[in-house]
Design a protein around this motif. Structure first.
Motif, PDB file in Angstrom:
ATOM      1  N   LEU A 160      -8.112  -1.354  -9.168  1.00 58.67           N
ATOM      2  CA  LEU A 160      -6.779  -0.751  -9.214  1.00 58.67           C
ATOM      3  C   LEU A 160      -6.520  -0.023 -10.530  1.00 58.67           C
ATOM      4  O   LEU A 160      -5.736   0.920 -10.577  1.00 58.67           O
ATOM      5  CB  LEU A 160      -5.709  -1.819  -8.985  1.00 58.67           C
ATOM      6  CG  LEU A 160      -5.301  -2.099  -7.544  1.00 58.67           C
ATOM      7  CD1 LEU A 160      -4.275  -3.216  -7.478  1.00 58.67           C
ATOM      8  CD2 LEU A 160      -4.746  -0.843  -6.877  1.00 58.67           C
ATOM      9  N   SER A 162       0.824  -1.208   0.000  1.00 56.16           N
ATOM     10  CA  SER A 162       0.000   0.000   0.000  1.00 56.16           C
ATOM     11  C   SER A 162       0.859   1.261   0.000  1.00 56.16           C
ATOM     12  O   SER A 162       0.587   2.219  -0.726  1.00 56.16           O
ATOM     13  CB  SER A 162      -0.947   0.006   1.201  1.00 56.16           C
ATOM     14  OG  SER A 162      -0.227  -0.049   2.410  1.00 56.16           O
ATOM     15  N   LEU A 221       2.433   1.705  -3.452  1.00 53.50           N
ATOM     16  CA  LEU A 221       1.463   2.221  -4.417  1.00 53.50           C
ATOM     17  C   LEU A 221       1.314   3.735  -4.268  1.00 53.50           C
ATOM     18  O   LEU A 221       1.246   4.469  -5.268  1.00 53.50           O
ATOM     19  CB  LEU A 221       0.109   1.541  -4.218  1.00 53.50           C
ATOM     20  CG  LEU A 221      -0.048   0.143  -4.820  1.00 53.50           C
ATOM     21  CD1 LEU A 221      -1.324  -0.522  -4.304  1.00 53.50           C
ATOM     22  CD2 LEU A 221      -0.068   0.203  -6.346  1.00 53.50           C
ATOM     23  N   PRO A 268      -5.163  -6.893  -3.789  1.00 55.49           N
ATOM     24  CA  PRO A 268      -6.526  -7.214  -4.224  1.00 55.49           C
ATOM     25  C   PRO A 268      -7.121  -8.423  -3.504  1.00 55.49           C
ATOM     26  O   PRO A 268      -8.293  -8.742  -3.716  1.00 55.49           O
ATOM     27  CB  PRO A 268      -6.353  -7.508  -5.715  1.00 55.49           C
ATOM     28  CG  PRO A 268      -5.120  -6.782  -6.115  1.00 55.49           C
ATOM     29  CD  PRO A 268      -4.216  -6.899  -4.912  1.00 55.49           C
ATOM     30  N   ARG A 280      -6.686   3.654 -10.560  1.00 60.84           N
ATOM     31  CA  ARG A 280      -5.633   4.408  -9.876  1.00 60.84           C
ATOM     32  C   ARG A 280      -4.284   4.340 -10.584  1.00 60.84           C
ATOM     33  O   ARG A 280      -3.515   5.311 -10.554  1.00 60.84           O
ATOM     34  CB  ARG A 280      -5.507   3.862  -8.451  1.00 60.84           C
ATOM     35  CG  ARG A 280      -4.553   4.616  -7.573  1.00 60.84           C
ATOM     36  CD  ARG A 280      -4.493   3.976  -6.195  1.00 60.84           C
ATOM     37  NE  ARG A 280      -3.551   4.654  -5.339  1.00 60.84           N
ATOM     38  CZ  ARG A 280      -3.086   4.167  -4.200  1.00 60.84           C
ATOM     39  NH1 ARG A 280      -3.497   2.980  -3.771  1.00 60.84           N
ATOM     40  NH2 ARG A 280      -2.224   4.849  -3.468  1.00 60.84           N
TER      41      ARG A 280
END
Length: 272
Positions: free
Chosen positions: A121, A97, A100, A163, A124
């Motif tokens: 995802l 996280s 990302l 995910p 983003r």
């Protein structure tokens, strides 16, 4: 008294396992800093002609096997950079996280981790063309759970930002019963497997290739219960950096036609 001793033994197993993982990451960093023959490791971004790659410390991405750095993604990118003459700077990371977030902020150009392509995802980040295929499995010491239906009313741990949480939520709706999901920002997929092996958490959902590579190291684990269909595994780009994304997409497509790519699949990918 025996129960107390068992808890104490599990605690020490966990401490030892996490210590080994920490040493692995530290040694990996030292390896990159000390080697003149490999792409360097630094916290500062590389120059404009350098691809800054955040790569997860995991058995399929980049991992220390004995005294050698290896992993499907690491070896593939190393082969590609040699083939196409790219300069690459690696940043070993543990938190998906956080990585990302840093990718989206422009600190990294590419993130390589055990993350399948998902619709949520895609809103983003930008995914590369598929690199290989994997799927999610349940890691547990409980042999009675042989299908997703057995997760009803259970507690399941996943890596934060992965995910896997979305997949388990979907499973909960599909089976019509609640599944308690623990989103862990502290632990990687490997650490979750260690925690299951130590008996400190009941079960976790991770990628199958990661689970299989750790299975032999920790006794009593069951890793054969699939919780997803086969999924494309891709590298992840900052949506705003189309130059790097377009370049690596084209390189990946060409590399997948080479004997080197087939050899990597034969060595690393067991998923049918």
């Amino acid at each position: 008294m025996n129960g107390h001793k068992g808890s104490f033994s599990r605690w020490w197993l966990l401490v030892a396992a996490l210590a080994v993982l920490s040493v692995g990451i530290i040694v990996t960093v030292i390896h990159f800093k000390a080697s003149d023959t490999r792409p360097g490791y630094e916290y500062e971004r590389g120059s404009n002609d350098t691809i800054n790659v955040a790569i997860a410390y995991s058995p399929m991405s980049m991992y220390r096997y004995g005294d050698t750095l290896s992993g499907f993604n690491y070896e593939m990118l190393r082969e590609m950079s040699a083939m196409y003459g790219d300069k690459v700077k690696y940043y070993p990371v543990a938190s998906v996280s956080e990585s990302l977030d840093r990718l989206c902020e422009g600190e990294y150009d590419v993130l390589i981790a055990d993350i399948p392509v998902t619709a949520s995802l895609r809103e983003r980040v930008r995914f590369s063309v598929p690199v290989y295929i994997d799927r999610m499995v349940l890691v547990s010491r409980d042999s009675s759970v042989t299908s997703p239906l057995g997760l009803a009313g259970r507690q399941v741990w996943v890596v934060e930002g992965s995910p896997a949480a979305e997949r388990v939520e979907n499973l909960s709706r599909e089976i019509g019963d609640s599944i308690s999901i623990h989103d862990s920002h502290k632990y990687s997929a490997e650490q979750l497997v260690m925690l299951v092996a130590a008996g400190d958490i009941p079960m976790a959902v991770v990628n199958e290739e990661v689970a299989h590579r750790l299975h032999d190291r920790y006794s009593g684990l069951h890793v054969s219960t699939h919780v997803s269909f086969s999924q494309f595994q891709s590298w992840i780009f900052n949506k705003e950096d189309s130059i790097v994304a377009d370049t690596l997409d084209a390189q990946i497509q060409r590399f997948k036609l080479t004997p080197q790519y087939k050899a990597l699949l034969d060595r690393w990918v067991d998923c049918e």
